[in-house]
Write a protein that holds these residues in place. Sequence first.
Motif, PDB file in Angstrom:
ATOM      1  N   ILE A 224       0.788  -1.094   0.008  1.00 44.42           N
ATOM      2  CA  ILE A 224      -0.003  -0.100   0.060  1.00 44.42           C
ATOM      3  C   ILE A 224       0.849   1.256   0.031  1.00 44.42           C
ATOM      4  N   ILE A 225       1.780   1.091   0.851  1.00 42.20           N
ATOM      5  CA  ILE A 225       2.929   2.253   0.887  1.00 42.20           C
ATOM      6  C   ILE A 225       3.482   2.646  -0.391  1.00 42.20           C
ATOM      7  N   ILE A 226       4.156   1.643  -0.818  1.00 39.85           N
ATOM      8  CA  ILE A 226       4.852   1.630  -2.278  1.00 39.85           C
ATOM      9  C   ILE A 226       3.933   2.187  -3.374  1.00 39.85           C
ATOM     10  N   GLY A 227       2.685   1.646  -3.136  1.00 39.35           N
ATOM     11  CA  GLY A 227       1.804   2.121  -4.328  1.00 39.35           C
ATOM     12  C   GLY A 227       1.440   3.639  -4.431  1.00 39.35           C
ATOM     13  N   PHE A 228       1.904   4.312  -3.314  1.00 42.25           N
ATOM     14  CA  PHE A 228       1.572   5.747  -3.509  1.00 42.25           C
ATOM     15  C   PHE A 228       2.453   6.193  -4.184  1.00 42.25           C
ATOM     16  N   PHE A 229       3.699   5.717  -4.607  1.00 44.66           N
ATOM     17  CA  PHE A 229       4.809   6.078  -5.304  1.00 44.66           C
ATOM     18  C   PHE A 229       4.717   5.814  -6.789  1.00 44.66           C
ATOM     19  N   ILE A 230       3.685   5.293  -7.196  1.00 46.98           N
ATOM     20  CA  ILE A 230       3.342   4.707  -8.614  1.00 46.98           C
ATOM     21  C   ILE A 230       2.651   5.552  -9.192  1.00 46.98           C
ATOM     22  N   PRO A 231       3.109   6.272 -10.304  1.00 45.47           N
ATOM     23  CA  PRO A 231       2.248   7.455 -10.741  1.00 45.47           C
ATOM     24  C   PRO A 231       1.037   6.846 -11.780  1.00 45.47           C
ATOM     25  N   PHE A 232       1.439   5.757 -12.087  1.00 52.50           N
ATOM     26  CA  PHE A 232       0.553   5.052 -13.109  1.00 52.50           C
ATOM     27  C   PHE A 232      -0.778   4.985 -12.969  1.00 52.50           C
ATOM     28  N   ASN A 234      -2.820   3.352 -15.491  1.00 53.74           N
ATOM     29  CA  ASN A 234      -2.975   2.129 -16.711  1.00 53.74           C
ATOM     30  C   ASN A 234      -2.600   0.802 -15.967  1.00 53.74           C
ATOM     31  N   PRO A 235      -3.633   0.055 -15.901  1.00 56.47           N
ATOM     32  CA  PRO A 235      -3.513  -1.227 -15.196  1.00 56.47           C
ATOM     33  C   PRO A 235      -2.284  -2.186 -15.561  1.00 56.47           C
ATOM     34  N   PHE A 236      -1.932  -2.247 -17.103  1.00 57.46           N
ATOM     35  CA  PHE A 236      -0.929  -2.782 -17.406  1.00 57.46           C
ATOM     36  C   PHE A 236       0.406  -2.143 -16.851  1.00 57.46           C
ATOM     37  N   LEU A 237       0.636  -0.833 -16.996  1.00 54.57           N
ATOM     38  CA  LEU A 237       1.861  -0.150 -16.423  1.00 54.57           C
ATOM     39  C   LEU A 237       1.882  -0.263 -15.034  1.00 54.57           C
ATOM     40  N   ARG A 238       0.912  -0.125 -14.297  1.00 60.00           N
ATOM     41  CA  ARG A 238       0.824  -0.228 -12.837  1.00 60.00           C
ATOM     42  C   ARG A 238       1.130  -1.491 -12.403  1.00 60.00           C
ATOM     43  N   THR A 239       0.633  -2.617 -13.010  1.00 55.82           N
ATOM     44  CA  THR A 239       1.045  -3.916 -12.731  1.00 55.82           C
ATOM     45  C   THR A 239       2.495  -4.355 -12.808  1.00 55.82           C
ATOM     46  N   PHE A 240       3.103  -3.633 -14.087  1.00 55.92           N
ATOM     47  CA  PHE A 240       4.331  -3.939 -14.421  1.00 55.92           C
ATOM     48  C   PHE A 240       5.173  -3.153 -13.089  1.00 55.92           C
ATOM     49  N   CYS A 241       4.884  -2.102 -12.787  1.00 53.21           N
ATOM     50  CA  CYS A 241       5.780  -1.464 -11.945  1.00 53.21           C
ATOM     51  C   CYS A 241       5.645  -2.057 -10.577  1.00 53.21           C
ATOM     52  N   LYS A 242       4.358  -2.562 -10.078  1.00 53.54           N
ATOM     53  CA  LYS A 242       4.374  -3.349  -8.718  1.00 53.54           C
ATOM     54  C   LYS A 242       5.252  -4.500  -8.755  1.00 53.54           C
ATOM     55  N   LEU A 243       5.290  -5.267  -9.923  1.00 51.58           N
ATOM     56  CA  LEU A 243       6.251  -6.318 -10.032  1.00 51.58           C
ATOM     57  C   LEU A 243       7.837  -5.925  -9.877  1.00 51.58           C
ATOM     58  N   LEU A 244       8.008  -5.010 -10.432  1.00 52.82           N
ATOM     59  CA  LEU A 244       9.337  -4.481 -10.218  1.00 52.82           C
ATOM     60  C   LEU A 244       9.828  -4.155  -8.906  1.00 52.82           C
ATOM     61  N   CYS A 245       8.837  -3.671  -8.278  1.00 50.18           N
ATOM     62  CA  CYS A 245       8.975  -3.326  -6.719  1.00 50.18           C
ATOM     63  C   CYS A 245       8.855  -4.408  -5.944  1.00 50.18           C
ATOM     64  N   LEU A 246       8.414  -5.582  -6.236  1.00 50.11           N
ATOM     65  CA  LEU A 246       8.334  -6.687  -5.389  1.00 50.11           C
ATOM     66  C   LEU A 246       9.589  -7.007  -4.474  1.00 50.11           C
ATOM     67  N   PRO A 247      10.902  -6.892  -5.113  1.00 50.63           N
ATOM     68  CA  PRO A 247      12.042  -7.214  -4.299  1.00 50.63           C
ATOM     69  C   PRO A 247      12.216  -6.041  -3.178  1.00 50.63           C
ATOM     70  N   ILE A 248      11.927  -4.807  -3.402  1.00 49.69           N
ATOM     71  CA  ILE A 248      12.131  -3.789  -2.470  1.00 49.69           C
ATOM     72  C   ILE A 248      11.042  -4.301  -1.236  1.00 49.69           C
ATOM     73  N   VAL A 249       9.904  -4.729  -1.709  1.00 49.60           N
ATOM     74  CA  VAL A 249       8.748  -4.839  -0.671  1.00 49.60           C
ATOM     75  C   VAL A 249       9.153  -6.200   0.193  1.00 49.60           C
ATOM     76  N   VAL A 250       9.882  -7.254  -0.628  1.00 52.00           N
ATOM     77  CA  VAL A 250      10.275  -8.510   0.026  1.00 52.00           C
ATOM     78  C   VAL A 250      11.467  -7.974   1.132  1.00 52.00           C
ATOM     79  N   SER A 251      12.320  -7.203   0.533  1.00 56.22           N
ATOM     80  CA  SER A 251      13.290  -6.889   1.521  1.00 56.22           C
ATOM     81  C   SER A 251      13.225  -6.198   2.719  1.00 56.22           C
ATOM     82  N   ILE A 252      12.183  -5.258   2.646  1.00 54.96           N
ATOM     83  CA  ILE A 252      11.908  -4.396   3.773  1.00 54.96           C
ATOM     84  C   ILE A 252      11.033  -5.380   4.813  1.00 54.96           C
ATOM     85  N   GLY A 253      10.203  -6.248   4.310  1.00 57.02           N
ATOM     86  CA  GLY A 253       9.320  -7.038   4.871  1.00 57.02           C
ATOM     87  C   GLY A 253      10.273  -8.019   5.555  1.00 57.02           C
TER      88      GLY A 253
END
Length: 311
Positions: A224-232, A234-253
């Motif tokens: 949810i916090i990471i999602g605030f920083f994704i400006p897109f 468009n569902p496809f672009l937003r999904t792609f960015c969220k997948l790219l951010c997964l390593p960051i979320v996993v690392s912090i978690g």
Amino acid sequence: MAKRVTSIGGQALLEGILMVGPKKNVAAFCDEAGNITTEEVSTPSLRKKYPILKKPFIRGVFSMVDTLRLGMKALTLSADKVGGEEEEEPSKFEKWLEKKFGDKVMNAVVAVGGVLGVALAVLLFFFLPAVLFNGLMMLTGDGISGWRSVFEGLLRIVIFVLYIVVISKMPEIDRTFRYHGAEHKTIFCYENDLPLTVENVRKQKRFHPRCGSSFMILMLLLGIIIGFFIPFSNPFLRTFCKLLCLPIVVSIGYELIKLCGKYDNVLTRIIAAPGLWFQRLTVKEPTDKMMEAAIAAMKAVIPENGEDIIR
């Protein structure tokens, strides 16, 4: 608060438990007659091969990779053992497939199933929430645009919780969740420096701050916090960015879960609270035999020199 904290972790299996120690990993299985057997399970570890991958904020992703590989191998082993107890005569079609293609068919089925599973997860947890919020904006206007990340994150949590509630009604999954309880209670018993007996294990708490279930909920909240920083939008672009951010979320978690397991204070209790609540769905009270299996696996992985003790 436990007297000590161990690095030993575990995973519930089908009619068994895997305990992961600093030197070896052992799975304990309980058959229909109540007999308990143990078997060592090992897979190549990226973190052991490359020590730099154990560094903070790097180790999370590679720990998850190692855990998934080991967990899948242990689950396959437990499924084989359960399947062996209930072996049925293969159909003519199954015999023909095995004769023509051998193990290639099973490998292909597993591969296709894995791809479809990942695709379904991406669709439900990333793409669908973005599409639904876009539809909601079309009905209400742009005034709710600032709530996008909250809406998508909460929807992901609702989908995940409903999924767990539904599958928990299956007898096999219910028993697996009870083995999950045996795992937690046995680790707590060891951390409280008590002899590993069924009587002592039975008295322990079910909910552990270092649980994988807590990790999943924590990642969803971090999303949810990471999602605030994704400006897109468009569902496809937003999904792609969220997948790219997964390593960051996993690392912090991962780092937050480690902190919750190591320290007990107001901050760690707040961080751990959502995961501990969620464990009420995934961690059930075990039977005595389940606790015996967990004790057998635990005793097999405890190192003699105490190198598993974190605090």
